[in-house]
Design an enzyme around this catalytic site. Sequence first.
Site, mmCIF file in Angstrom:
data_model
loop_
_atom_site.group_PDB
_atom_site.id
_atom_site.type_symbol
_atom_site.label_atom_id
_atom_site.label_comp_id
_atom_site.label_asym_id
_atom_site.label_seq_id
_atom_site.Cartn_x
_atom_site.Cartn_y
_atom_site.Cartn_z
ATOM 1 N N HIS A 117 -68.155 -63.391 32.941
ATOM 2 C CA HIS A 117 -68.368 -63.510 31.497
ATOM 3 C C HIS A 117 -67.179 -63.075 30.652
ATOM 4 O O HIS A 117 -67.261 -63.138 29.422
ATOM 5 C CB HIS A 117 -69.573 -62.673 31.068
ATOM 6 N N THR B 115 -72.074 -68.176 22.071
ATOM 7 C CA THR B 115 -73.303 -68.982 21.971
ATOM 8 C C THR B 115 -73.768 -69.045 20.514
ATOM 9 O O THR B 115 -74.481 -69.974 20.138
ATOM 10 C CB THR B 115 -74.432 -68.424 22.861
ATOM 11 N N LYS C 285 -62.603 -60.548 18.349
ATOM 12 C CA LYS C 285 -63.393 -61.514 17.559
ATOM 13 C C LYS C 285 -62.831 -61.666 16.141
ATOM 14 O O LYS C 285 -63.251 -62.519 15.379
ATOM 15 C CB LYS C 285 -64.868 -61.090 17.538
ATOM 16 N N LYS D 43 -71.619 -61.410 14.846
ATOM 17 C CA LYS D 43 -71.428 -61.188 16.281
ATOM 18 C C LYS D 43 -71.045 -59.723 16.440
ATOM 19 O O LYS D 43 -70.854 -59.024 15.446
ATOM 20 C CB LYS D 43 -70.322 -62.097 16.853
ATOM 21 N N ARG D 44 -70.943 -59.245 17.687
ATOM 22 C CA ARG D 44 -70.490 -57.864 17.871
ATOM 23 C C ARG D 44 -69.136 -57.664 17.187
ATOM 24 O O ARG D 44 -68.317 -58.594 17.130
ATOM 25 C CB ARG D 44 -70.384 -57.528 19.364
ATOM 26 N N LYS E 227 -75.547 -72.154 18.105
ATOM 27 C CA LYS E 227 -76.735 -72.018 17.244
ATOM 28 C C LYS E 227 -76.428 -72.531 15.840
ATOM 29 O O LYS E 227 -77.237 -73.240 15.230
ATOM 30 C CB LYS E 227 -77.181 -70.547 17.204
#
Length: 840
Positions: free
Chosen positions: A378, A674, A572, A566-567, A678
């Site tokens: 992952h 993911t 990110k 998101k986290r 969505k």
Amino acid sequence: MAKPLTDSEKRKQISVRGLAGLGDVAEVRKSFNRHLHFTLVKDRNVATPRDYFFALAHTVRDHLVGRWIRTQQHYYERDPKRIYYLSLEFYMGRTLQNTMVNLGLQNACDEAIYQLGLDLEELEEIEEDAGLGNGGLGRLAACFLDSMATLGLAAYGYGIRYEFGIFNQKIVNGWQVEEADDWLRYGNPWEKARPEYMLPVHFYGRVEHTPDGVKWLDTQVVLAMPYDTPVPGYKNNTVNTMRLWSAKAPNDFKLQDFNVGDYIEAVLDRNLAENISRVLYPNDNFFEGKELRLKQEYFVVAATLQDIIRRFKSSKFGCRDPVRTCFETFPDKVAIQLNDTHPALSIPELMRILVDVEKVDWDKAWEITKKTCAYTNHTVLPEALERWPVSMFEKLLPRHLEIIYAINQRHLDHVAALFPGDVDRLRRMSVIEEGDCKRINMAHLCVIGSHAVNGVARIHSEIVKQSVFKDFYELEPEKFQNKTNGITPRRWLLLCNPGLADTIVEKIGEEFLTDLSQLKKLLPLVSDEVFIRDVAKENKLKFSAFLEKEYKVKINPSSMFDVHVKRIHEYKRQLLNCLHVVTLYNRIKRDPAKAFVPRTVMIGGKAAPGYHMAKLIIKLVTSIGDVVNHDPVVGDRLKVIFLENYRVSLAEKVIPAADLSQQISTAGTEASGTGNMKFMLNGALTIGTMDGANVEMAEEAGAENLFIFGLRVEDVEALDRKGYNAREYYDHLPELKQAVDQISSGFFSPKEPDCFKDIVNMLMHHDRFKVFADYEAYMQCQAQVDQLYRNPKEWTKKVIRNIACSGKFSSDRTITEYAREIWGVEPSDLQIPPPNIPRD
């Protein structure tokens, strides 16, 4: 502002969720009243809203139980190959509405609850999220369980029943504060304790090599108590099982050590054993080598493998006696999927059981183990890879350490025979890393001990082959696969966006809910923007009302909803988003008369409690919001909101309301993502880098229908070779310099001018994720976003095209690929007869 309709107010409309028959409604009412009066309220004259929620949950659960029993009977009779999905995280969210949707009960329940003078949405809001995961990895596991049941696979999710899930996030003075998530406080109506299947798990002790074989002696025992949760497929009467283990001390725990006396102390010490399942480690993409975490990883593996072997040996319904004693057929009947390296100990544990307990020859046992296990990688971030100190293993799992050494020795002998004299290759490929602290590389153990290794998006799987596991790929290329992640369209469209789901059903029927590729049928409608516009407007009105209630901020519902959830993590790049917001703010201040596209920027996500930089990023977002939101010159043209306590149930509200989805990680760092899928399915347009599944989204919808910007993987690598110099960008881009200087000088933190010095220092001197290098391209891309948003007709065309092309990103497609290409089973659309129809 027009008040949006609630889902309940729309319940009279014909809906894909199924027209309620009068009989169904009467039955639900009767069952609800029975649970309310006999199960719950008993001694009280007055029921609380929580009593109503539990009465409804038990009513819905009644519809599950018969199907659950029948499904398990069906598996025992057919004896199919069983799939075991092992994960330390299952981020399930709420269960009530999902169960109603999958059983086709939602309208009957809605009507019955309405007739009783209650509001279904209000009852749904009472349910706690089951937050037994950090983010993507745990939520993926939940989507996979839904798809495995919908595809009729005999599948089981195995994990830990954490007493406390991911912490609740409170924002206090702009800083994240963690609160324990006591999700079981009021009980969990969906689980069933199964004490009859309780199992012992051993720790510590010593190893003795005897003529009769190897013995692991003088261990400490902890009991694993299973709790089962039903997992219903979509309208196919299949109900699979998620089994979560809870740690219990045996009754004689420590008491024998206290013959002289302190009985009370000995009983209190039971907590030490039971701490194993107390709390989820809140790290995402970061390895923390704590002994308790290693105990959790072995606990779930040891209990699960005993359970798998018990089920393999006695496969007849109601039969507990072993009917299989030969393990030759084990891989034909059992597939174990390792969700990242957290359950990697399955490999040495299965070897231990086969060799030490079942007396299988080592080579045969190794062949069985490899054929049974498969590993999903992952992440490629080095700080996320699990590397356990050998000394910890020696103490906690001495027999497993011996087995790992033996596995590694045979593996290195094999490599040495193929590449004689290549000592460096042996070092790179060893499971044991030498150094000041000898460590076990769990990813290497997983690759060696599995028959299939997969990444979770095409670009990620290529990086896995070309860099992280390059040597292993050269050795066994046939092992490596790609399985691009997916999401379940039941929760992430039908449940969270019923207006859009109903609109699509009117156009193309409802088959797309189990075959998302059917959305392609919407392509001829790309110019018919009317069919979708009202739904988008409605969702934005509804979410605006939610934000005004929760945050006391006046929202302009016609502004662009620009969402980044998101986290919180440096890779990110929430900081890149912050720089855009500050630049926009400066532009409005510089030229207040100019027409700007109004934006409501929403950033949300949790930071790991020990991650200083991530917590500082949250403080920066809230501080920018404090300045921007209170500046009268800006008005409603720009608002910045930090969405507190982002979780599954909040995602279900914000995703359908979003216009713009931010997916802006540095190319080569996000394995898949993911959330990106969505948003695409729900009609938001993506601004993103060519990273993770964004690449495949651009391929499906056409890159011109996403806002793609920034460095590609090869550009990032070239920049690394050349040497990334942040100051070059800072010196040459005046708007970037202004924004950085404002953050640095305390413009956004006047009471603490030095508050953000660590952020600025990181960005200027050691930014691994190259925020400044993508700033200019990001700003230009955002200008294109504004330009398109000014033209609603063209914007909506791209929205419809994105929805129509999102079919690939269903977890049903992902699981079908796992089933055929890794597990060797075929999905089935067989309908198990419902409980009210007699079996053949």
